[in-house]
Structures are given as C-alpha cells and as structure tokens.
Design a protein around this motif. Structure first.
Motif, mmCIF file in Angstrom:
data_model
loop_
_atom_site.group_PDB
_atom_site.id
_atom_site.type_symbol
_atom_site.label_atom_id
_atom_site.label_comp_id
_atom_site.label_asym_id
_atom_site.label_seq_id
_atom_site.Cartn_x
_atom_site.Cartn_y
_atom_site.Cartn_z
ATOM 1 N N TYR A 1 12.502 1.189 -6.677
ATOM 2 C CA TYR A 1 12.282 2.035 -5.508
ATOM 3 C C TYR A 1 12.434 3.494 -5.917
ATOM 4 O O TYR A 1 13.423 4.139 -5.596
ATOM 5 N N TYR B 1 12.841 6.096 -2.929
ATOM 6 C CA TYR B 1 14.148 5.961 -2.292
ATOM 7 C C TYR B 1 15.251 6.511 -3.191
ATOM 8 O O TYR B 1 16.122 7.261 -2.748
ATOM 9 N N TRP C 1 9.668 4.186 6.114
ATOM 10 C CA TRP C 1 8.533 3.276 6.268
ATOM 11 C C TRP C 1 7.377 3.912 7.029
ATOM 12 O O TRP C 1 6.288 3.362 7.067
ATOM 13 N N GLU D 1 3.409 7.085 -3.901
ATOM 14 C CA GLU D 1 4.625 6.320 -4.195
ATOM 15 C C GLU D 1 5.190 5.705 -2.918
ATOM 16 O O GLU D 1 5.674 4.576 -2.933
ATOM 17 N N ARG E 1 3.079 2.690 -2.326
ATOM 18 C CA ARG E 1 3.445 1.630 -3.280
ATOM 19 C C ARG E 1 4.767 0.984 -2.881
ATOM 20 O O ARG E 1 4.918 -0.228 -2.935
ATOM 21 N N GLN E 2 5.724 1.788 -2.476
ATOM 22 C CA GLN E 2 7.021 1.255 -2.087
ATOM 23 C C GLN E 2 6.897 0.357 -0.866
ATOM 24 O O GLN E 2 7.550 -0.670 -0.777
ATOM 25 N N LYS F 1 5.715 -3.576 -1.360
ATOM 26 C CA LYS F 1 6.511 -4.555 -2.094
ATOM 27 C C LYS F 1 6.524 -5.836 -1.275
ATOM 28 O O LYS F 1 7.353 -6.036 -0.412
#
Length: 109
Positions: free
Chosen positions: A2, A5, A33, A72, A75-76, A79
């Motif tokens: 992550y 994060y 989110w 990013e 992408r995060q 998951k």
C-alpha cells in the motif's frame, strides 16, 4: 503493498499537527477510497487549499505529479481477490473471514 497509504502515514508522522501538509495527509487518509474518483480540484476543495498546494504535496510525498498519485490510488483500490462468490476487495474478504471464523469459534464454545 500500500504505497500511497504508507506515504500518507509517513507524512502524518513527519509533519507538525498544525501544518497544512498534516491536514492534507489526514484528509486524504479519511477519504482514501474516494481519491481514485477525485480530480485535483476536488481534493484541493476538500482540503481547503489551492491546486498548486496539492500538486506540491504529492511531489513531496514521492509522486511525480498528481496523475502518478491518482494512478497509485486507483491501483490501491483494485486490490481484489476472487473467491467462490465472485470478486471482492481483499480488505472486505479478510474482514468476512475473520467474522466467519469468530462465529465458528463462538458456536464451538
């Protein structure tokens, strides 16, 4: 895993609580989110700062520019895993597994 994060948490740990950077990092974590759907203008408005301040912040935490930061974030958010019920977010899956295991444990004892 992550990256986004972790970089935001690092910013919270390194910046002074009364700084603009701390506030931006905090607001981004609270809305993590939602970030993939937010433009730089949306994030600037959410944080009550200018677009250039957001741009500077994302460069300060190690991204090339806002697009790199947003990619990013996307992408995060992707998951995902596949289980017998189809596709779900890995965090939701882990929570569900923990809850299911807790219910089974309670039933046994």
């Amino acid at each position: 895993m992550y990256i986004l994060y972790n970089r935001l948490i690092t910013a919270l740990n390194e910046k002074k609580p009364d700084s603009t950077e701390f506030y931006i990092a905090k607001m981004m974590i609270w809305n993590l989110w939602e970030l993939p759907r937010m433009s730089i203008s949306d994030v600037a408005k959410m944080c009550a700062v200018s677009k250039s301040t957001i741009s500077k912040f994302v460069r300060d935490i190690g991204f090339e520019d806002y697009l790199d930061f947003k990619l990013e974030a996307v992408r995060q958010g992707k998951k995902e895993i596949y289980n017998s019920n189809g596709k779900c977010n890995i965090t939701d899956y882990i929570r569900g597994m923990a809850y299911g295991n807790m219910k089974n444990f309670v039933r046994r004892y």
